[in-house]
Design an enzyme around this catalytic site. Structure first.
Site, mmCIF file in Angstrom:
data_model
loop_
_atom_site.group_PDB
_atom_site.id
_atom_site.type_symbol
_atom_site.label_atom_id
_atom_site.label_comp_id
_atom_site.label_asym_id
_atom_site.label_seq_id
_atom_site.Cartn_x
_atom_site.Cartn_y
_atom_site.Cartn_z
ATOM 1 N N ASP A 28 -6.180 1.824 -3.794
ATOM 2 C CA ASP A 28 -7.102 1.996 -3.964
ATOM 3 C C ASP A 28 -7.469 3.024 -2.654
ATOM 4 O O ASP A 28 -8.413 3.164 -2.284
ATOM 5 C CB ASP A 28 -6.608 0.056 -2.304
ATOM 6 N N SER A 82 0.792 -1.464 0.165
ATOM 7 C CA SER A 82 0.048 -0.100 0.118
ATOM 8 C C SER A 82 0.639 1.343 -0.246
ATOM 9 O O SER A 82 1.512 1.565 -0.819
ATOM 10 C CB SER A 82 -0.443 0.423 1.253
ATOM 11 N N ASP A 97 -2.618 6.463 -3.782
ATOM 12 C CA ASP A 97 -1.258 5.788 -3.391
ATOM 13 C C ASP A 97 -0.707 4.597 -4.354
ATOM 14 O O ASP A 97 -1.666 4.570 -5.151
ATOM 15 C CB ASP A 97 -1.655 5.272 -2.062
ATOM 16 N N ASP A 137 -1.377 1.227 -4.418
ATOM 17 C CA ASP A 137 -1.899 0.394 -5.186
ATOM 18 C C ASP A 137 -3.198 0.993 -5.352
ATOM 19 O O ASP A 137 -3.382 0.028 -5.728
ATOM 20 C CB ASP A 137 -2.071 -0.966 -3.853
#
Length: 575
Positions: free
Chosen positions: A307, A146, A303, A305
């Site tokens: 999400d 993340s 960010d 990833d």
């Protein structure tokens, strides 16, 4: 764990690869580093695995990932052949070793006879959740850390609904991990053999297109109601969001999208930023320069990833950051107004937030007759409710969000979704621009209507074994030495999520709360202000969430500072 003994076991094992051996030999005189790498095993919990890359039990490496994947394969297999035949979807982000760990995980699954659907290149996290549902998989794996610093990577596990696993599955995986020696794992079939047997399938545009179609279906307003000339600066922060976010914005007709070139392409070293977390306004440094050049209306950052996303707004020539609560409030107001205008508010509507997310969204939802439900932090808990409602039909999911810049406006993904959220933010900015308003204008109108809410999240970082022990002491002691009075306000109610009980200090009555157990505690004062303390589940820190409400913004912010100082002064006395 005897860290020196385990360090020597690794060094002496013939199965250890040469690169890892050299890495461990290089720290032979650094006892502190050896301790940090070997004092514990990287814990597998409901967030899966997350840690610094490197050799050692307390690090992310191929040995730790392989063991976790073998354990997950055994758990999937334990549910029977029909469940096993559903297969598993696997995705990864831009981080160092992400592609390597994902392919290895796919081949391990194939070795158990579990078909692995592996994305052919990096994808946003929400698309992994979507792929689990699209293929009807038993499970999913996402290799990502993340928003952690570049030294980290992680391993998230999803279940058949497309949401992250909860304790029931995590405990089973952990039990299997504990039965395995990290250097004595089953052999793995080759990529060619897995492909020939149909046990490895590379995913490409088929899933992308199906996902984009669903994202575009979330649009709340007709084209005639939205100014499509709204100017948007976007940065994927060298992560996985670039193609997906730009594709859906372009297809929806937003042509004035300017991407930060230095942060456009995937790069796990994050060369322009120390901490790739869009919650940190430093992440917007390059975006702000571009916004001034292009005379932008809004700035969006996803960010690594993709999400989570953060937003900045250009208002009267000034760039203003929105925090996660404020963005959530704007989305709730926009979605509910749009549904109301079109007479589409569903039966038994519900919005879901975390226990550390603010109350302004609750006030707005209530004004539309929509229920707000609070759950423990993490979208695994938010999405557990629509998973249940799919079966019971009890309520209709409208929106889910967290103060930590995570939002999900759709049910086709069961996790945070920055791609869908970016589309709605762009549309919302264009909708209000057509009315001559910025998002700050709208937020100020909401403050006037519902009250002036302020919030702040403070993270106290304490690394290593000593840090972990101090965090534990802080959480224990604060329950006894919390501030009874802050300014003119007295503590009125304490909710201890570990004991699963709420105590009204006015009546001295304690009642059980219907929420899962977690190590967090909330203190509510008689002026309506409150704060919650909890240890992070993914990083070495203790987090303090503060919320205030007052008749003016200045008063609200003053209360915020007073609570912050008072609580931290007490917290720092705990050694």
């Amino acid at each position: 764990m005897d860290y020196m003994k385990e360090y020597e076991r690794w060094l002496g094992n013939e199965k250890l690869d040469e690169e890892s051996r050299k890495e461990l030999e290089s720290i032979k005189d650094n006892k502190e580093e050896i301790q940090d790498r070997f004092y514990q095993e990287l814990s597998f919990g409901t967030a899966g695995l997350r840690g610094k890359l490197g050799a050692g039990t307390n690090r992310m490496n191929s040995y730790v990932v392989a063991r976790a994947t073998n354990a997950l394969a055994k758990v999937i297999s334990s549910y029977g052949e029909d469940f096993k035949k559903k297969g598993i979807a696997i995705a990864y982000d831009c981080r160092i070793c992400s592609d390597e760990f994902s392919k290895m995980s796919a081949l391990i699954m194939a070795s158990y006879g579990i078909k692995a659907y592996l994305f052919d290149s990096l994808r946003p996290t929400p698309e992994l959740s979507f792929a689990v549902r699209y293929y009807g998989c038993a499970s999913g794996i996402n290799i990502t850390a993340s928003h952690n610093p570049k030294e980290y990577n992680g391993y998230k596990v999803y279940w058949q609904e497309g949401s992250q696993i909860k304790d029931d599955i995590a405990d089973k995986v952990l039990a299997e991990i504990n039965k395995m020696d990290i250097f004595d794992l089953p052999s793995v079939i080759s990529e060619k053999e897995a492909l020939d047997k149909g046990l490895l399938v590379y995913i490409n545009k088929e899933v992308d297109e199906a996902y984009y179609e669903k994202v575009l279906s979330l649009s709340m307003r007709d084209d005639s109601e939205v100014n499509k000339d709204v100017k948007i600066v976007y940065t994927p922060l060298n992560g996985a969001g670039n193609i997906a976010v730009r594709t859906v914005l372009d297809r929806k007709g937003f042509k004035n999208v300017y991407v930060v070139k230095e942060q456009e392409n995937p790069d796990g070293t994050f060369p322009t930023i120390k901490y790739p977390n869009p919650e940190d306004t430093k992440a917007f440094e390059y975006s702000e320069k571009l916004a001034k050049e292009k005379n932008a209306d809004i700035l969006i950052a996803t960010d690594p990833d993709s999400d989570r996303l953060a937003v900045e707004v250009v208002h009267k020539g000034e760039i203003i950051s929105l925090n996660g609560n404020q963005t959530g409030v704007l989305l709730i107001n926009y979605i509910l107004n749009s549904l109301k205008d079109k007479n589409l508010i569903p039966k038994n509507p519900a919005i879901i937030k975390s226990i550390v997310t603010g109350d302004m969204g609750t006030a707005i939802a209530k004004s539309f007759g929509v229920e707000m439900i609070s759950v423990l932090t993490g979208f695994k808990n938010i999405c557990a409710l629509p998973n249940d409602w799919d079966k019971t039909g009890e309520k209709t999911y409208v929106f889910g969000y967290e103060e930590s810049i995570g939002y999900n406006p759709g049910v086709f993904v069961r996790d945070k979704d920055a791609v869908s959220s970016a589309l709605l933010l762009a549309e919302m900015a264009g909708y209000y621009k057509k009315q001559g308003k910025t998002l700050i204008d709208v937020l100020n109108e909401l403050f006037e209507q519902y009250g002036y809410y302020s919030e702040n999240t403070i993270s106290v970082v304490l690394e290593g074994l000593e840090g972990q022990q101090r965090i534990s002491r802080m959480m224990k002691e604060i329950r006894n030495i919390y501030p009874k009075q802050i300014g003119n306000a007295s503590v009125a109610e304490i909710t201890d999520y570990e004991k699963q009980e709420k105590t009204d200090l006015m009546s001295n009555k304690t009642e059980k709360i219907d929420i899962e157990k977690t190590n967090a505690i909330r203190f509510l004062y008689d002026d309506g202000c409150w704060y919650t303390l909890r240890p992070s589940g993914t990083e070495p820190k203790i987090k303090l969430y503060i919320y205030t409400k007052a008749k003016t913004m200045q008063e609200s912010k003053n209360l915020l500072k007073e609570i912050e100082k008072t609580v931290l002064d007490v917290l720092y006395t705990i050694e």
